[in-house]
Write a protein that holds these residues in place. Structure first.
Motif, PDB file in Angstrom:
ATOM      1  N   ALA A   1      49.998  38.237  54.541  1.00 24.97           N
ATOM      2  CA  ALA A   1      49.434  39.226  55.395  1.00 24.97           C
ATOM      3  C   ALA A   1      48.361  38.614  56.164  1.00 24.97           C
ATOM      4  CB  ALA A   1      49.637  40.370  55.026  1.00 24.97           C
ATOM      5  N   VAL A   2      48.557  38.273  57.958  1.00 25.40           N
ATOM      6  CA  VAL A   2      47.433  37.337  58.001  1.00 25.40           C
ATOM      7  C   VAL A   2      47.065  38.871  59.697  1.00 25.40           C
ATOM      8  CG1 VAL A   2      48.304  35.531  57.977  1.00 25.40           C
ATOM      9  CG2 VAL A   2      49.450  36.117  59.850  1.00 25.40           C
ATOM     10  N   VAL A   3      46.337  38.321  59.899  1.00 26.58           N
ATOM     11  CA  VAL A   3      45.086  39.335  61.116  1.00 26.58           C
ATOM     12  C   VAL A   3      45.702  38.913  62.560  1.00 26.58           C
ATOM     13  CG1 VAL A   3      43.774  40.047  63.049  1.00 26.58           C
ATOM     14  CG2 VAL A   3      43.675  39.861  60.449  1.00 26.58           C
ATOM     15  N   ASP A   4      46.578  39.556  63.672  1.00 25.30           N
ATOM     16  CA  ASP A   4      47.112  38.636  64.867  1.00 25.30           C
ATOM     17  C   ASP A   4      46.398  38.914  66.549  1.00 25.30           C
ATOM     18  OD1 ASP A   4      48.360  37.452  67.218  1.00 25.30           O
ATOM     19  OD2 ASP A   4      50.224  39.579  66.656  1.00 25.30           O
ATOM     20  N   PRO A   5      45.308  38.196  65.952  1.00 26.10           N
ATOM     21  CA  PRO A   5      44.041  38.536  67.210  1.00 26.10           C
ATOM     22  C   PRO A   5      44.549  38.771  68.208  1.00 26.10           C
ATOM     23  CG  PRO A   5      43.984  36.604  66.362  1.00 26.10           C
ATOM     24  CD  PRO A   5      44.855  37.108  65.483  1.00 26.10           C
TER      25      PRO A   5
ATOM     26  N   PRO B   1      39.551  48.408  61.261  1.00 28.36           N
ATOM     27  CA  PRO B   1      38.369  46.324  61.101  1.00 28.36           C
ATOM     28  C   PRO B   1      37.604  47.881  59.838  1.00 28.36           C
ATOM     29  CG  PRO B   1      37.793  47.300  62.858  1.00 28.36           C
ATOM     30  CD  PRO B   1      39.569  48.471  62.526  1.00 28.36           C
ATOM     31  N   ASP B   2      37.929  47.915  58.983  1.00 25.11           N
ATOM     32  CA  ASP B   2      37.410  48.675  57.969  1.00 25.11           C
ATOM     33  C   ASP B   2      37.788  48.411  56.607  1.00 25.11           C
ATOM     34  OD1 ASP B   2      35.028  49.858  56.738  1.00 25.11           O
ATOM     35  OD2 ASP B   2      35.647  51.782  57.893  1.00 25.11           O
ATOM     36  N   PRO B   3      36.629  48.045  55.375  1.00 23.98           N
ATOM     37  CA  PRO B   3      36.834  47.900  54.102  1.00 23.98           C
ATOM     38  C   PRO B   3      37.510  48.910  53.677  1.00 23.98           C
ATOM     39  CG  PRO B   3      35.258  47.120  55.006  1.00 23.98           C
ATOM     40  CD  PRO B   3      35.080  47.641  55.790  1.00 23.98           C
ATOM     41  N   GLN B   4      37.425  50.373  53.801  1.00 22.92           N
ATOM     42  CA  GLN B   4      38.009  51.465  53.296  1.00 22.92           C
ATOM     43  C   GLN B   4      38.662  51.673  53.825  1.00 22.92           C
ATOM     44  OE1 GLN B   4      34.871  54.456  54.109  1.00 22.92           O
ATOM     45  NE2 GLN B   4      33.903  54.335  52.458  1.00 22.92           N
ATOM     46  N   CYS B   5      39.862  51.143  55.088  1.00 27.16           N
ATOM     47  CA  CYS B   5      40.535  51.419  55.298  1.00 27.16           C
ATOM     48  C   CYS B   5      42.077  50.446  55.670  1.00 27.16           C
ATOM     49  CB  CYS B   5      40.833  51.575  56.643  1.00 27.16           C
ATOM     50  SG  CYS B   5      40.500  53.161  57.723  1.00 27.16           S
ATOM     51  N   LEU B   6      41.553  49.457  54.645  1.00 20.63           N
ATOM     52  CA  LEU B   6      41.963  48.512  54.021  1.00 20.63           C
ATOM     53  C   LEU B   6      42.273  48.415  52.032  1.00 20.63           C
ATOM     54  CD1 LEU B   6      44.119  45.952  54.155  1.00 20.63           C
ATOM     55  CD2 LEU B   6      41.560  44.016  53.724  1.00 20.63           C
TER      56      LEU B   6
ATOM     57  N   ALA C   1      43.412  36.776  53.284  1.00 17.69           N
ATOM     58  CA  ALA C   1      43.243  36.582  54.396  1.00 17.69           C
ATOM     59  C   ALA C   1      43.256  37.646  55.433  1.00 17.69           C
ATOM     60  CB  ALA C   1      44.259  36.085  55.299  1.00 17.69           C
ATOM     61  N   VAL C   2      43.692  38.873  55.368  1.00 18.19           N
ATOM     62  CA  VAL C   2      42.913  40.400  55.675  1.00 18.19           C
ATOM     63  C   VAL C   2      41.547  40.684  56.076  1.00 18.19           C
ATOM     64  CG1 VAL C   2      43.924  42.969  56.253  1.00 18.19           C
ATOM     65  CG2 VAL C   2      45.241  40.867  56.275  1.00 18.19           C
ATOM     66  N   ARG C   3      41.551  41.033  53.922  1.00 18.59           N
ATOM     67  CA  ARG C   3      40.819  41.414  53.728  1.00 18.59           C
ATOM     68  C   ARG C   3      39.453  40.058  53.971  1.00 18.59           C
ATOM     69  NH1 ARG C   3      39.297  44.688  50.136  1.00 18.59           N
ATOM     70  NH2 ARG C   3      41.477  45.629  49.452  1.00 18.59           N
ATOM     71  N   GLN C   4      39.369  39.100  53.875  1.00 18.32           N
ATOM     72  CA  GLN C   4      38.356  38.415  54.351  1.00 18.32           C
ATOM     73  C   GLN C   4      38.067  38.870  56.092  1.00 18.32           C
ATOM     74  OE1 GLN C   4      39.689  33.920  53.234  1.00 18.32           O
ATOM     75  NE2 GLN C   4      39.195  34.224  51.258  1.00 18.32           N
ATOM     76  N   HIS C   5      38.933  38.893  56.062  1.00 11.52           N
ATOM     77  CA  HIS C   5      38.760  39.369  58.037  1.00 11.52           C
ATOM     78  C   HIS C   5      37.696  40.494  58.374  1.00 11.52           C
ATOM     79  CE1 HIS C   5      39.151  39.032  62.605  1.00 11.52           C
ATOM     80  NE2 HIS C   5      39.805  40.493  62.283  1.00 11.52           N
TER      81      HIS C   5
ATOM     82  N   PRO D   1      34.324  34.200  55.737  1.00  4.56           N
ATOM     83  CA  PRO D   1      35.157  33.169  55.914  1.00  4.56           C
ATOM     84  C   PRO D   1      36.895  33.023  55.685  1.00  4.56           C
ATOM     85  CG  PRO D   1      33.449  32.901  54.125  1.00  4.56           C
ATOM     86  CD  PRO D   1      33.852  33.863  53.965  1.00  4.56           C
ATOM     87  N   VAL D   2      37.478  32.612  56.884  1.00  3.09           N
ATOM     88  CA  VAL D   2      38.565  32.857  56.448  1.00  3.09           C
ATOM     89  C   VAL D   2      39.308  31.753  55.808  1.00  3.09           C
ATOM     90  CG1 VAL D   2      40.950  32.705  57.219  1.00  3.09           C
ATOM     91  CG2 VAL D   2      39.012  34.780  57.489  1.00  3.09           C
ATOM     92  N   ASP D   3      40.099  31.566  55.201  1.00  3.18           N
ATOM     93  CA  ASP D   3      40.242  29.806  53.936  1.00  3.18           C
ATOM     94  C   ASP D   3      41.482  28.840  55.409  1.00  3.18           C
ATOM     95  OD1 ASP D   3      38.168  30.037  52.529  1.00  3.18           O
ATOM     96  OD2 ASP D   3      40.402  30.806  50.865  1.00  3.18           O
TER      97      ASP D   3
END
Length: 70
Positions: free
Chosen positions: A15-19, A32-37, A59-63, A68-70
């Motif tokens: 899963a990746v973020v699509d900015p 974009p809230d850690p609790q929602c994730l 990758a979503v969690r890091q965002h 930093p995103v690897d």
């Protein structure tokens, strides 16, 4: 809201973020809230929404957590 899409790498689903909100394919929306994730992860909402089996959401969690995103 963040758009999250599924990317296939080998035999794994990521899963990746699509900015830009322009990647092809099925997408899912997430605050974009850690609790929602965390809630989406507990409910297995992202694999279900993206029609994927086991899904790597690192990758979503890091965002979302601002790391930093690897």
């Amino acid at each position: 809201m963040l758009r999250v899409v599924r990317v296939v790498v080998g035999e794994r689903y990521l899963a990746v973020v699509d900015p830009g909100r322009d990647r092809p394919g099925r997408g899912a929306w997430l605050h974009p809230d850690p609790q929602c994730l965390d809630l989406a992860e507990r409910r297995r909402a992202l694999p279900r929404a993206l029609r994927a089996g086991p899904l790597d959401i690192a990758a979503v969690r890091q965002h979302v957590e601002g790391g930093p995103v690897d």
